[in-house]
Design a protein around this motif. Structure first.
Motif, PDB file in Angstrom:
ATOM      1  N   ALA A  86       0.983  -1.251  -0.141  1.00  0.00           N
ATOM      2  CA  ALA A  86       0.195  -0.077  -0.103  1.00  0.00           C
ATOM      3  C   ALA A  86       0.806   1.316   0.029  1.00  0.00           C
ATOM      4  CB  ALA A  86      -0.934   0.112   1.193  1.00  0.00           C
ATOM      5  N   GLU A  87       2.069   1.259   0.702  1.00  0.00           N
ATOM      6  CA  GLU A  87       2.989   2.441   0.618  1.00  0.00           C
ATOM      7  C   GLU A  87       3.837   2.619  -0.379  1.00  0.00           C
ATOM      8  OE1 GLU A  87       1.973   4.633   2.741  1.00  0.00           O
ATOM      9  OE2 GLU A  87       0.292   3.374   3.725  1.00  0.00           O
ATOM     10  N   GLN A  88       3.723   1.821  -1.423  1.00  0.00           N
ATOM     11  CA  GLN A  88       4.791   1.679  -2.400  1.00  0.00           C
ATOM     12  C   GLN A  88       4.233   2.489  -4.030  1.00  0.00           C
ATOM     13  OE1 GLN A  88       5.857  -2.526  -2.225  1.00  0.00           O
ATOM     14  NE2 GLN A  88       7.856  -1.621  -1.579  1.00  0.00           N
ATOM     15  N   ALA A  89       2.976   3.243  -3.961  1.00  0.00           N
ATOM     16  CA  ALA A  89       2.802   3.582  -5.100  1.00  0.00           C
ATOM     17  C   ALA A  89       3.886   4.352  -5.853  1.00  0.00           C
ATOM     18  CB  ALA A  89       1.541   4.744  -4.769  1.00  0.00           C
ATOM     19  N   HIS A  90       4.801   5.174  -5.087  1.00  0.00           N
ATOM     20  CA  HIS A  90       6.084   5.778  -5.740  1.00  0.00           C
ATOM     21  C   HIS A  90       6.725   5.174  -6.652  1.00  0.00           C
ATOM     22  CE1 HIS A  90       7.715   3.978  -1.952  1.00  0.00           C
ATOM     23  NE2 HIS A  90       9.028   4.303  -2.640  1.00  0.00           N
ATOM     24  N   ALA A 154      -0.871  -4.392   3.747  1.00  0.00           N
ATOM     25  CA  ALA A 154      -2.062  -3.893   2.929  1.00  0.00           C
ATOM     26  C   ALA A 154      -1.596  -3.632   1.466  1.00  0.00           C
ATOM     27  CB  ALA A 154      -2.441  -2.494   3.565  1.00  0.00           C
ATOM     28  N   GLY A 155      -2.443  -3.968   0.850  1.00  0.00           N
ATOM     29  CA  GLY A 155      -2.024  -4.116  -0.775  1.00  0.00           C
ATOM     30  C   GLY A 155      -2.283  -2.473  -1.540  1.00  0.00           C
ATOM     31  N   LEU A 156      -1.621  -2.492  -2.406  1.00  0.00           N
ATOM     32  CA  LEU A 156      -1.782  -1.354  -3.477  1.00  0.00           C
ATOM     33  C   LEU A 156      -2.669  -2.082  -4.647  1.00  0.00           C
ATOM     34  CD1 LEU A 156      -1.119   1.590  -4.316  1.00  0.00           C
ATOM     35  CD2 LEU A 156       0.797   0.623  -5.538  1.00  0.00           C
ATOM     36  N   VAL A 157      -3.600  -1.230  -4.853  1.00  0.00           N
ATOM     37  CA  VAL A 157      -4.307  -1.684  -6.043  1.00  0.00           C
ATOM     38  C   VAL A 157      -4.612  -0.248  -7.005  1.00  0.00           C
ATOM     39  CG1 VAL A 157      -5.817  -3.383  -5.034  1.00  0.00           C
ATOM     40  CG2 VAL A 157      -6.673  -1.146  -5.120  1.00  0.00           C
ATOM     41  N   PHE A 158      -4.888  -0.590  -8.466  1.00  0.00           N
ATOM     42  CA  PHE A 158      -5.349   0.622  -9.252  1.00  0.00           C
ATOM     43  C   PHE A 158      -6.790   0.352  -9.622  1.00  0.00           C
ATOM     44  CE2 PHE A 158      -4.804   2.623 -13.336  1.00  0.00           C
ATOM     45  CZ  PHE A 158      -4.099   3.857 -13.066  1.00  0.00           C
ATOM     46  N   HIS A 159      -7.547   1.389  -9.503  1.00  0.00           N
ATOM     47  CA  HIS A 159      -8.756   1.421  -9.769  1.00  0.00           C
ATOM     48  C   HIS A 159      -9.481   3.003 -10.404  1.00  0.00           C
ATOM     49  CE1 HIS A 159     -13.274   1.816  -8.443  1.00  0.00           C
ATOM     50  NE2 HIS A 159     -13.236   0.960  -9.294  1.00  0.00           N
ATOM     51  N   ASN A 160      -9.960   2.949 -11.360  1.00  0.00           N
ATOM     52  CA  ASN A 160     -10.613   4.004 -11.898  1.00  0.00           C
ATOM     53  C   ASN A 160      -9.391   5.246 -12.130  1.00  0.00           C
ATOM     54  OD1 ASN A 160     -12.930   5.515 -12.923  1.00  0.00           O
ATOM     55  ND2 ASN A 160     -13.577   6.357 -11.004  1.00  0.00           N
TER      56      ASN A 160
END
Length: 169
Positions: A86-90, A154-160
């Motif tokens: 979750a904290e790795q969008a960068h 917690a995970g990172l997802v891509f939506h909309n």
């Protein structure tokens, strides 16, 4: 067995509407990494990841046929699929950028086969580049998982069209 059916009847098709419809499906975010024979590291962001089989352990991902990295991924014997937390969008943004060295400032270690594994990911899969299937404007890569590790978070997802954090594991 590989069955191919005739192509769907040609109709007017709105590609932007199709993309909008696809954006409603939340997907996990991965960074696919590999290392060239000269030691150069290569990585890219992909949300087209899925499991295929437990026996043998197979996963898949896809890459656009026009991607500059296509010759590397079609030619290398191994790669690693890094599942971002979750904290790795960068990291997703960095590996999707046009930066020359996408590994700049990124912590990693090397897998058993010498492929880069990103620090802090929620899971990673070291894959043998088993097969590749051209479909439309992408190549579908099927990897046979030789080793994997889990770091529940917690995970990172891509939506909309944007990144969303999932709840705690």
């Amino acid at each position: 067995m590989h069955t191919r059916f005739p192509r769907a009847e040609s109709r007017e098709f709105d590609a932007s509407h199709f993309r909008k419809a696809l954006s409603q499906f939340a997907t996990g975010v991965t960074v696919i990494t590999t290392r060239l024979a000269d030691g150069t590291l290569l990585g890219l962001t992909a949300s087209s990841f899925n499991s295929v089989s437990l026996d043998p352990p197979l996963v898949l991902w896809s890459l656009g046929t026009k991607a500059n990295s296509m010759p590397v991924f079609t030619g290398n014997s191994h790669y690693v699929i890094n599942i971002l937390g979750a904290e790795q969008a960068h990291l997703a943004q960095q590996f999707a950028s046009k930066m020359e060295d996408r590994f700049e400032g990124v912590g990693y270690s090397l897998s058993r086969t010498g492929q880069p594994v990103l620090d802090g990911v929620s899971a990673w899969f070291e894959c043998h580049n088993r097969s590749q299937y051209p479909e439309g404007d992408h190549i579908i890569f099927v990897g046979e998982v030789e080793h994997c590790e889990v770091n529940p978070q917690a995970g990172l997802v891509f939506h909309n069209g944007g990144f969303v954090k999932t709840g705690t594991p």
